[in-house]
Design a protein around this motif. Structure first.
Motif, mmCIF file in Angstrom:
data_model
loop_
_atom_site.group_PDB
_atom_site.id
_atom_site.type_symbol
_atom_site.label_atom_id
_atom_site.label_comp_id
_atom_site.label_asym_id
_atom_site.label_seq_id
_atom_site.Cartn_x
_atom_site.Cartn_y
_atom_site.Cartn_z
ATOM 1 N N ASP A 24 -3.969 0.049 8.360
ATOM 2 C CA ASP A 24 -3.721 1.431 7.981
ATOM 3 C C ASP A 24 -4.085 1.598 6.507
ATOM 4 O O ASP A 24 -3.911 0.684 5.699
ATOM 5 C CB ASP A 24 -2.243 1.790 8.176
ATOM 6 C CG ASP A 24 -1.855 1.846 9.649
ATOM 7 O OD1 ASP A 24 -2.747 2.124 10.479
ATOM 8 O OD2 ASP A 24 -0.674 1.610 9.957
ATOM 9 N N GLY A 25 -4.602 2.772 6.153
ATOM 10 C CA GLY A 25 -4.977 3.036 4.775
ATOM 11 C C GLY A 25 -3.990 3.956 4.090
ATOM 12 O O GLY A 25 -3.225 4.682 4.731
ATOM 13 N N SER A 26 -4.010 3.921 2.776
ATOM 14 C CA SER A 26 -3.134 4.773 1.973
ATOM 15 C C SER A 26 -3.873 5.176 0.707
ATOM 16 O O SER A 26 -4.679 4.404 0.176
ATOM 17 C CB SER A 26 -1.853 4.019 1.608
ATOM 18 O OG SER A 26 -1.110 4.722 0.627
ATOM 19 N N ASP A 27 -3.621 6.374 0.210
ATOM 20 C CA ASP A 27 -4.158 6.816 -1.072
ATOM 21 C C ASP A 27 -3.081 6.922 -2.138
ATOM 22 O O ASP A 27 -3.314 7.487 -3.206
ATOM 23 C CB ASP A 27 -4.866 8.168 -0.909
ATOM 24 C CG ASP A 27 -6.290 8.018 -0.406
ATOM 25 O OD1 ASP A 27 -6.918 6.993 -0.712
ATOM 26 O OD2 ASP A 27 -6.771 8.917 0.305
ATOM 27 N N ASP A 28 -1.907 6.376 -1.876
ATOM 28 C CA ASP A 28 -0.799 6.453 -2.823
ATOM 29 C C ASP A 28 -0.917 5.356 -3.875
ATOM 30 O O ASP A 28 -0.125 4.407 -3.915
ATOM 31 C CB ASP A 28 0.543 6.341 -2.090
ATOM 32 C CG ASP A 28 0.806 7.523 -1.184
ATOM 33 O OD1 ASP A 28 0.288 8.612 -1.482
ATOM 34 O OD2 ASP A 28 1.517 7.357 -0.179
ATOM 35 N N LEU A 29 -1.932 5.471 -4.736
ATOM 36 C CA LEU A 29 -2.140 4.449 -5.755
ATOM 37 C C LEU A 29 -1.257 4.686 -6.979
ATOM 38 O O LEU A 29 -0.714 3.746 -7.551
ATOM 39 C CB LEU A 29 -3.614 4.428 -6.178
ATOM 40 C CG LEU A 29 -4.033 3.257 -7.066
ATOM 41 C CD1 LEU A 29 -3.909 1.932 -6.323
ATOM 42 C CD2 LEU A 29 -5.462 3.443 -7.559
ATOM 43 N N PHE A 30 -1.107 5.934 -7.380
ATOM 44 C CA PHE A 30 -0.282 6.261 -8.538
ATOM 45 C C PHE A 30 1.146 6.547 -8.068
ATOM 46 O O PHE A 30 1.380 7.463 -7.292
ATOM 47 C CB PHE A 30 -0.845 7.474 -9.275
ATOM 48 C CG PHE A 30 -2.265 7.281 -9.744
ATOM 49 C CD1 PHE A 30 -2.617 6.196 -10.526
ATOM 50 C CD2 PHE A 30 -3.252 8.188 -9.396
ATOM 51 C CE1 PHE A 30 -3.912 6.013 -10.948
ATOM 52 C CE2 PHE A 30 -4.563 8.018 -9.821
ATOM 53 C CZ PHE A 30 -4.887 6.924 -10.603
ATOM 54 N N ARG A 31 2.079 5.744 -8.550
ATOM 55 C CA ARG A 31 3.457 5.844 -8.092
ATOM 56 C C ARG A 31 4.093 7.167 -8.529
ATOM 57 O O ARG A 31 3.962 7.583 -9.672
ATOM 58 C CB ARG A 31 4.270 4.671 -8.646
ATOM 59 C CG ARG A 31 5.629 4.487 -7.989
ATOM 60 C CD ARG A 31 6.375 3.347 -8.640
ATOM 61 N NE ARG A 31 5.711 2.071 -8.446
ATOM 62 C CZ ARG A 31 5.862 1.283 -7.377
ATOM 63 N NH1 ARG A 31 6.653 1.676 -6.388
ATOM 64 N NH2 ARG A 31 5.247 0.135 -7.291
ATOM 65 N N ASP A 32 4.791 7.824 -7.597
ATOM 66 C CA ASP A 32 5.509 9.049 -7.935
ATOM 67 C C ASP A 32 6.625 8.752 -8.932
ATOM 68 O O ASP A 32 7.236 7.675 -8.904
ATOM 69 C CB ASP A 32 6.125 9.687 -6.681
ATOM 70 C CG ASP A 32 5.070 10.243 -5.737
ATOM 71 O OD1 ASP A 32 3.966 10.566 -6.211
ATOM 72 O OD2 ASP A 32 5.356 10.340 -4.532
ATOM 73 N N GLU A 33 6.899 9.724 -9.789
ATOM 74 C CA GLU A 33 7.905 9.517 -10.833
ATOM 75 C C GLU A 33 9.276 9.199 -10.255
ATOM 76 O O GLU A 33 10.010 8.369 -10.799
ATOM 77 C CB GLU A 33 7.987 10.754 -11.728
ATOM 78 C CG GLU A 33 8.929 10.589 -12.904
ATOM 79 C CD GLU A 33 8.866 11.746 -13.872
ATOM 80 O OE1 GLU A 33 9.618 11.703 -14.874
ATOM 81 O OE2 GLU A 33 8.081 12.678 -13.640
#
Length: 251
Positions: free
Chosen positions: A225-234
């Motif tokens: 599975d792929g994800s684009d959540d590279l930058f962590r949410d605050e």
């Protein structure tokens, strides 16, 4: 996989068609991923700037004075103002300016570069590196990663990281798979665009090398599975609140 630099690219000027320049110099295959240094994306998009364009405010004057006292040399508050204007937020003002860019990347000095900028004082990061990567992806027909070099906490030196990507997910998700002992992985998400950016940086190099584009050939994302959540949410970040608390400790 095979990683190689694209040879013979000219000095990039505002308005240059990077995709055409790449395509003229390498025959891309369907298995390729093109890694492009943010410096040439910025140059093509006209992101050069002169210090005279920035009028320092009170915050910039304070930062320049603090950093100058630490370094025992005068610092230009116009540079601090440039960092402020290129940032969504400064997590730290002193002893370094650690900035959150408008597209979510966290880096020192908002990623503003002062090297290899022949016709200006500063080179700013692309305004939207993922949009830049998308345009290159559409033109080249293969995945594209826009890269930058960045330091890491607790370690010396810099390495390549991805600040924009298109045509592939940012990460592959190992959660729900199993290790060799049959234990289910619950937290492992592999930031492949960062790893490929770092691999590309090994062949493009730094300084006066003049090789800002690399091709990664025959690497496979696999059945993940792929994800684009590279930058962590605050709200998921444990480090950002601690930095803010530290930076305001003397207020």
């Amino acid at each position: 996989m095979n990683v190689f630099a694209v040879e013979g690219l000219p000095e990039i000027e505002p308005g240059d068609d990077i995709a055409s320049l790449i395509a003229e110099r390498v025959d891309l295959t369907p298995t390729d991923i093109v890694c492009v240094a943010s410096t040439i994306v910025s140059k093509a998009e006209g992101r050069q700037a002169d210090l005279s364009e920035f009028e320092p405010g009170e915050q910039a004057e304070r930062i320049a004075e603090q950093v100058g006292d630490l370094a025992d040399e005068e610092k230009d508050p116009r540079f601090a103002q440039a960092v402020i204007e290129e940032s969504e937020e400064l997590l730290m003002e002193f002893p370094i300016m650690l900035a959150v860019t408008t597209f979510g990347h966290i880096t020192i000095n908002a990623g503003i570069d002062r090297s290899n900028v022949p016709d200006a004082d500063l080179l700013l990061l692309p305004e939207d590196p993922t949009a830049s990567a998308q345009r290159l992806h559409e033109a080249l027909g293969v995945p594209v990663i826009v890269t930058d070099t960045s330091g890491r906490p607790f370690r010396h030196g810099q390495r390549g990281v991805a600040i924009g990507w298109a045509g592939m997910p940012a990460a592959r998700d190992w959660r729900g798979t199993y290790d060799r002992d049959g234990k289910e992985l619950e937290a492992t998400v592999q930031a492949v665009v960062d790893e490929l950016a770092a691999a590309a940086n090994l062949v493009t190099g730094e300084g006066a090398g003049g090789k800002p584009v690399a091709v990664v050939r025959d690497w496979e994302f696999g059945e993940f599975d792929g994800s684009d959540d590279l930058f962590r949410d605050e709200d998921e970040d444990l480090i950002r609140p601690a930095l803010k608390e530290y930076s305001h400790a003397g207020d």
